[in-house]
Write an enzyme that holds these catalytic residues in place. Structure first.
Site, PDB file in Angstrom:
ATOM      1  N   HIS A   1       0.985  -1.120   0.197  1.00 25.82           N
ATOM      2  CA  HIS A   1       0.032  -0.008   0.144  1.00 25.82           C
ATOM      3  C   HIS A   1       0.857   1.213   0.052  1.00 25.82           C
ATOM      4  CE1 HIS A   1      -3.415   2.796   0.671  1.00 25.82           C
ATOM      5  NE2 HIS A   1      -2.625   3.164   1.659  1.00 25.82           N
ATOM      6  N   SER A   2       0.630   2.170  -0.954  1.00 26.85           N
ATOM      7  CA  SER A   2       1.335   3.636  -1.111  1.00 26.85           C
ATOM      8  C   SER A   2       2.940   3.425  -1.475  1.00 26.85           C
ATOM      9  CB  SER A   2       1.084   4.203   0.048  1.00 26.85           C
ATOM     10  OG  SER A   2       1.265   5.557   0.069  1.00 26.85           O
ATOM     11  N   MET A   3       3.701   3.598  -0.370  1.00 25.56           N
ATOM     12  CA  MET A   3       4.967   3.298  -0.324  1.00 25.56           C
ATOM     13  C   MET A   3       5.576   1.564  -0.423  1.00 25.56           C
ATOM     14  SD  MET A   3       8.391   4.041   2.284  1.00 25.56           S
ATOM     15  CE  MET A   3       7.517   2.731   2.915  1.00 25.56           C
TER      16      MET A   3
END
Length: 140
Positions: free
Chosen positions: A90-92
């Site tokens: 998720h995300s990074m």
């Protein structure tokens, strides 16, 4: 002090059919995936990546680039890819999951059956928005 493992298992399932290797987003650690470990079916084992400088590895110096994280992580994944596996980030963590999958493929190693990502644009799609003022303003 002994180093803490890169891979955290909150509900070990040694007879699992699939390992789901989860990469956390910035600002948290592997513990964000603790609920998944008990909520997923018993044939899926969650293996959450704990980066240096986060969670149970808070006393370790964080790594300063995606490339360095991936190169240091890959040897620790060898024991986790002895059966079918998938990546989630998720995300990074989406960037880390993608780059780790690319590095495994480039090395001729096993690759995830699936790559699940959220909270991030695909790497080949440019950001349609200009950088925010805050990101280009010098700090005093």
């Amino acid at each position: 002090m002994a180093k803490v493992a890169w891979v955290q298992r909150f509900a070990p399932r040694p007879a699992c059919d699939l390992r789901l290797v989860c990469f956390h987003h910035a600002g948290v650690g592997a513990a964000v995936y603790r609920p998944w470990a008990v909520d997923l079916p018993p044939d899926v084992e969650v293996c959450a990546i704990e980066l240096p400088g986060r969670g149970s590895r808070l006393r370790e110096a964080p790594l300063d680039s995606v490339a360095r994280i991936v190169s240091e992580l890959i040897p620790h994944l060898q024991a986790e890819v002895d059966r079918p596996f998938a990546f989630f980030g998720h995300s990074m963590g989406a960037v880390l999951a993608y780059e780790t999958a690319v590095a495994l493929s480039a090395a001729g190693g096993p690759v995830p059956q699936h790559l699940f990502v959220s909270g991030r644009r695909p790497p080949h799609v440019p950001d349609p928005l200009p950088p925010s003022v805050a990101s280009v303003m010098p700090t005093s």
